[in-house]
Scaffold this motif. Structure first.
Motif, PDB file in Angstrom:
ATOM      1  N   ALA A  23       0.833  -1.204   0.000  1.00 57.38           N
ATOM      2  CA  ALA A  23       0.000   0.000   0.000  1.00 57.38           C
ATOM      3  C   ALA A  23       0.872   1.261   0.000  1.00 57.38           C
ATOM      4  CB  ALA A  23      -0.932  -0.006   1.210  1.00 57.38           C
ATOM      5  N   ALA A  24       1.959   1.234   0.766  1.00 54.33           N
ATOM      6  CA  ALA A  24       2.844   2.397   0.847  1.00 54.33           C
ATOM      7  C   ALA A  24       3.496   2.691  -0.493  1.00 54.33           C
ATOM      8  CB  ALA A  24       3.911   2.166   1.917  1.00 54.33           C
ATOM      9  N   VAL A  25       3.976   1.659  -1.177  1.00 56.94           N
ATOM     10  CA  VAL A  25       4.661   1.903  -2.455  1.00 56.94           C
ATOM     11  C   VAL A  25       3.694   2.499  -3.475  1.00 56.94           C
ATOM     12  CG1 VAL A  25       4.398  -0.348  -3.587  1.00 56.94           C
ATOM     13  CG2 VAL A  25       6.425   0.975  -4.006  1.00 56.94           C
ATOM     14  N   VAL A  26       2.474   2.018  -3.490  1.00 54.67           N
ATOM     15  CA  VAL A  26       1.485   2.552  -4.435  1.00 54.67           C
ATOM     16  C   VAL A  26       1.130   3.990  -4.072  1.00 54.67           C
ATOM     17  CG1 VAL A  26      -0.893   2.308  -5.254  1.00 54.67           C
ATOM     18  CG2 VAL A  26       0.578   0.294  -5.069  1.00 54.67           C
ATOM     19  N   LEU A  27       0.863   4.239  -2.802  1.00 55.25           N
ATOM     20  CA  LEU A  27       0.481   5.580  -2.363  1.00 55.25           C
ATOM     21  C   LEU A  27       1.586   6.594  -2.645  1.00 55.25           C
ATOM     22  CD1 LEU A  27      -1.529   7.426  -0.864  1.00 55.25           C
ATOM     23  CD2 LEU A  27      -0.323   6.816   1.244  1.00 55.25           C
ATOM     24  N   VAL A  28       2.805   6.257  -2.265  1.00 53.53           N
ATOM     25  CA  VAL A  28       3.919   7.188  -2.475  1.00 53.53           C
ATOM     26  C   VAL A  28       4.141   7.432  -3.968  1.00 53.53           C
ATOM     27  CG1 VAL A  28       6.413   7.484  -2.200  1.00 53.53           C
ATOM     28  CG2 VAL A  28       5.033   6.668  -0.284  1.00 53.53           C
ATOM     29  N   ALA A  29       4.106   6.389  -4.775  1.00 57.26           N
ATOM     30  CA  ALA A  29       4.324   6.550  -6.216  1.00 57.26           C
ATOM     31  C   ALA A  29       3.224   7.408  -6.847  1.00 57.26           C
ATOM     32  CB  ALA A  29       4.397   5.187  -6.899  1.00 57.26           C
ATOM     33  N   VAL A  30       1.974   7.156  -6.496  1.00 58.14           N
ATOM     34  CA  VAL A  30       0.871   7.933  -7.069  1.00 58.14           C
ATOM     35  C   VAL A  30       1.019   9.409  -6.715  1.00 58.14           C
ATOM     36  CG1 VAL A  30      -1.620   8.355  -6.856  1.00 58.14           C
ATOM     37  CG2 VAL A  30      -0.782   6.036  -7.252  1.00 58.14           C
ATOM     38  N   PHE A  35       2.607  14.870  -8.394  1.00 55.05           N
ATOM     39  CA  PHE A  35       3.418  16.064  -8.164  1.00 55.05           C
ATOM     40  C   PHE A  35       4.334  16.336  -9.362  1.00 55.05           C
ATOM     41  CE2 PHE A  35       7.372  18.055  -6.788  1.00 55.05           C
ATOM     42  CZ  PHE A  35       6.883  19.252  -6.287  1.00 55.05           C
ATOM     43  N   LEU A  36       4.948  15.287  -9.878  1.00 54.26           N
ATOM     44  CA  LEU A  36       5.847  15.439 -11.027  1.00 54.26           C
ATOM     45  C   LEU A  36       5.109  16.024 -12.232  1.00 54.26           C
ATOM     46  CD1 LEU A  36       8.769  14.927 -11.989  1.00 54.26           C
ATOM     47  CD2 LEU A  36       8.007  12.660 -12.744  1.00 54.26           C
ATOM     48  N   ARG A  37       3.911  15.522 -12.490  1.00 50.47           N
ATOM     49  CA  ARG A  37       3.114  16.039 -13.620  1.00 50.47           C
ATOM     50  C   ARG A  37       2.757  17.503 -13.415  1.00 50.47           C
ATOM     51  NH1 ARG A  37       0.283  11.278 -12.368  1.00 50.47           N
ATOM     52  NH2 ARG A  37       1.093   9.573 -13.625  1.00 50.47           N
ATOM     53  N   ALA A  38       2.394  17.862 -12.180  1.00 50.58           N
ATOM     54  CA  ALA A  38       1.988  19.236 -11.895  1.00 50.58           C
ATOM     55  C   ALA A  38       3.180  20.197 -11.926  1.00 50.58           C
ATOM     56  CB  ALA A  38       1.302  19.310 -10.531  1.00 50.58           C
ATOM     57  N   TRP A  40       6.131  19.717 -13.491  1.00 47.57           N
ATOM     58  CA  TRP A  40       6.961  19.651 -14.698  1.00 47.57           C
ATOM     59  C   TRP A  40       6.048  19.431 -15.903  1.00 47.57           C
ATOM     60  CZ3 TRP A  40      11.570  15.679 -14.998  1.00 47.57           C
ATOM     61  CH2 TRP A  40      12.417  16.033 -16.040  1.00 47.57           C
ATOM     62  N   PRO A  41       5.560  20.507 -16.492  1.00 49.21           N
ATOM     63  CA  PRO A  41       4.630  20.384 -17.619  1.00 49.21           C
ATOM     64  C   PRO A  41       5.188  19.577 -18.793  1.00 49.21           C
ATOM     65  CG  PRO A  41       4.660  22.635 -16.803  1.00 49.21           C
ATOM     66  CD  PRO A  41       5.755  21.897 -16.089  1.00 49.21           C
ATOM     67  N   ALA A  42       6.490  19.668 -19.028  1.00 43.92           N
ATOM     68  CA  ALA A  42       7.087  18.898 -20.127  1.00 43.92           C
ATOM     69  C   ALA A  42       6.963  17.387 -19.858  1.00 43.92           C
ATOM     70  CB  ALA A  42       8.553  19.278 -20.318  1.00 43.92           C
ATOM     71  N   TYR A  43       7.062  17.003 -18.598  1.00 44.66           N
ATOM     72  CA  TYR A  43       6.887  15.588 -18.253  1.00 44.66           C
ATOM     73  C   TYR A  43       5.446  15.163 -18.522  1.00 44.66           C
ATOM     74  CZ  TYR A  43       6.543  11.204 -15.799  1.00 44.66           C
ATOM     75  OH  TYR A  43       6.313   9.891 -15.509  1.00 44.66           O
ATOM     76  N   ALA A  44       4.510  15.981 -18.080  1.00 42.97           N
ATOM     77  CA  ALA A  44       3.094  15.664 -18.300  1.00 42.97           C
ATOM     78  C   ALA A  44       2.786  15.542 -19.787  1.00 42.97           C
ATOM     79  CB  ALA A  44       2.218  16.735 -17.656  1.00 42.97           C
ATOM     80  N   ALA A  45       3.407  16.384 -20.608  1.00 44.35           N
ATOM     81  CA  ALA A  45       3.184  16.328 -22.054  1.00 44.35           C
ATOM     82  C   ALA A  45       3.841  15.087 -22.670  1.00 44.35           C
ATOM     83  CB  ALA A  45       3.723  17.593 -22.716  1.00 44.35           C
ATOM     84  N   ALA A  46       4.966  14.661 -22.133  1.00 48.04           N
ATOM     85  CA  ALA A  46       5.690  13.510 -22.682  1.00 48.04           C
ATOM     86  C   ALA A  46       5.092  12.178 -22.244  1.00 48.04           C
ATOM     87  CB  ALA A  46       7.158  13.572 -22.259  1.00 48.04           C
ATOM     88  N   GLU A  47       4.391  12.183 -21.130  1.00 48.22           N
ATOM     89  CA  GLU A  47       3.907  10.924 -20.553  1.00 48.22           C
ATOM     90  C   GLU A  47       2.963  10.118 -21.450  1.00 48.22           C
ATOM     91  OE1 GLU A  47       2.760   9.420 -16.134  1.00 48.22           O
ATOM     92  OE2 GLU A  47       1.744  11.221 -16.853  1.00 48.22           O
ATOM     93  N   PRO A  48       1.969  10.713 -22.086  1.00 49.08           N
ATOM     94  CA  PRO A  48       1.061   9.888 -22.896  1.00 49.08           C
ATOM     95  C   PRO A  48       1.763   9.096 -23.998  1.00 49.08           C
ATOM     96  CG  PRO A  48       0.137  12.077 -22.593  1.00 49.08           C
ATOM     97  CD  PRO A  48       1.540  12.104 -22.050  1.00 49.08           C
ATOM     98  N   LEU A  49       2.803   9.672 -24.583  1.00 48.61           N
ATOM     99  CA  LEU A  49       3.537   9.000 -25.660  1.00 48.61           C
ATOM    100  C   LEU A  49       4.791   8.290 -25.147  1.00 48.61           C
ATOM    101  CD1 LEU A  49       3.280  11.813 -28.350  1.00 48.61           C
ATOM    102  CD2 LEU A  49       1.880   9.745 -28.150  1.00 48.61           C
ATOM    103  N   LEU A  58      15.303   9.548 -15.319  1.00 48.43           N
ATOM    104  CA  LEU A  58      15.966   9.550 -14.012  1.00 48.43           C
ATOM    105  C   LEU A  58      14.993   9.949 -12.901  1.00 48.43           C
ATOM    106  CD1 LEU A  58      19.437  11.065 -14.994  1.00 48.43           C
ATOM    107  CD2 LEU A  58      18.873   8.663 -14.527  1.00 48.43           C
ATOM    108  N   ALA A  59      14.088  10.883 -13.191  1.00 51.88           N
ATOM    109  CA  ALA A  59      13.079  11.262 -12.201  1.00 51.88           C
ATOM    110  C   ALA A  59      12.157  10.082 -11.897  1.00 51.88           C
ATOM    111  CB  ALA A  59      12.268  12.457 -12.707  1.00 51.88           C
ATOM    112  N   ARG A  60      11.794   9.327 -12.916  1.00 47.51           N
ATOM    113  CA  ARG A  60      10.957   8.136 -12.714  1.00 47.51           C
ATOM    114  C   ARG A  60      11.685   7.103 -11.846  1.00 47.51           C
ATOM    115  NH1 ARG A  60       6.563   7.168 -15.787  1.00 47.51           N
ATOM    116  NH2 ARG A  60       6.959   4.927 -15.775  1.00 47.51           N
ATOM    117  N   LEU A  61      12.969   6.908 -12.118  1.00 48.49           N
ATOM    118  CA  LEU A  61      13.747   5.970 -11.309  1.00 48.49           C
ATOM    119  C   LEU A  61      13.866   6.461  -9.863  1.00 48.49           C
ATOM    120  CD1 LEU A  61      16.562   5.001 -13.833  1.00 48.49           C
ATOM    121  CD2 LEU A  61      14.688   3.545 -13.038  1.00 48.49           C
ATOM    122  N   ALA A  62      14.036   7.767  -9.682  1.00 50.25           N
ATOM    123  CA  ALA A  62      14.113   8.319  -8.329  1.00 50.25           C
ATOM    124  C   ALA A  62      12.812   8.097  -7.568  1.00 50.25           C
ATOM    125  CB  ALA A  62      14.454   9.810  -8.389  1.00 50.25           C
TER     126      ALA A  62
END
Length: 163
Positions: A23-30, A35-38, A40-49, A58-62
Motif C-alpha cells: 500500500a505504501a509503495v502505491v500511495l507514495v508513487a501515485v 506532483f511530477l506532472r503538476a 513539470w509540464p514537459a513531463y506531463a506532455a511527454a507521458e502519454p507518448l 531519471l526522475a521516474r527511477l528516483a
C-alpha cells in the motif's frame, strides 16, 4: 519438546507488513507522479507518448527508489522483523514489474532503464527496512525484533538469534 498448534502471530504481522508495504509503495508513487506532472509540464506532455528525456527517466527511477524505501520501511515497522517483510515487498513488486518491463513495455524505454529499475527493487526495499529499523531502534533505544517466546540468547548481545 512442545509443539504449538495454531498460527503464529509473527506470520500475521509479516503478512500485514507486506500488505502495508504494498500500500505504501502505491500511495507514495501515485502522489509523487501527480506532483511530477503538476510541477513539470514537459513531463506531463511527454507521458502519454512515453517520449521521456533522460532527466524524465531519471526522475521516474528516483520515484521508484523513494517508493521502494517507503515500502520497505512500512513493511519492517508493521512486521516488527529484521528485514524479511521488506524483502518480500520488494519481491512482490519485482514479480509484478517483470511483465510490464520485459513484455508489454520493453520498447517504451531504453534497455538500461529496465535493467536499473528491475535490479534495484529488492535491495532498495531492504534498505528502506534497514534504515527504518536502525533509526527507530536508536530513537526508542530498543530492538524492533523480539526473540521468539521461550528462546534464550545463545550468543550474547550480538542479536544473531533475533527474528
Amino acid at each position: 519438546a512442545t509443539h504449538r498448534v495454531g498460527f503464529d502471530m509473527r506470520y500475521i504481522r509479516l503478512i500485514l507488513g507486506v500488505v502495508g508495504g504494498c500500500a505504501a509503495v502505491v500511495l507514495v508513487a501515485v502522489v509523487m507522479f501527480e506532483f511530477l506532472r503538476a510541477a513539470w509540464p514537459a513531463y506531463a506532455a511527454a507521458e502519454p507518448l512515453k517520449a521521456y528525456s533522460l532527466d524524465m527517466l531519471l526522475a521516474r527511477l528516483a520515484i521508484g527508489v523513494i517508493s521502494g524505501l517507503s515500502a520497505g520501511g512500512v513493511a519492517t515497522l508493521v512486521a516488527g522483523d529484521r528485514g524479511r517483510a521488506a524483502v518480500l515487498v520488494g519481491a512482490v513488486f519485482l514479480a509484478i514489474s517483470l511483465r510490464p518491463h520485459l513484455v508489454t513495455g520493453w520498447s517504451d524505454y531504453p534497455v538500461w532503464y529496465h535493467v536499473v529499475y528491475l535490479s534495484y527493487i529488492i535491495p532498495v526495499a531492504y534498505l528502506g527496512g534497514y534504515l527504518t529499523r536502525s533509526v527507530t531502534e536508536r530513537l526508542l533505544g530498543r530492538q524492533i525484533a523480539r526473540r521468539a517466546p521461550g528462546r534464550k540468547p545463545t550468543r550474547g548481545p550480538d542479536q544473531s538469534n533475533l527474528l
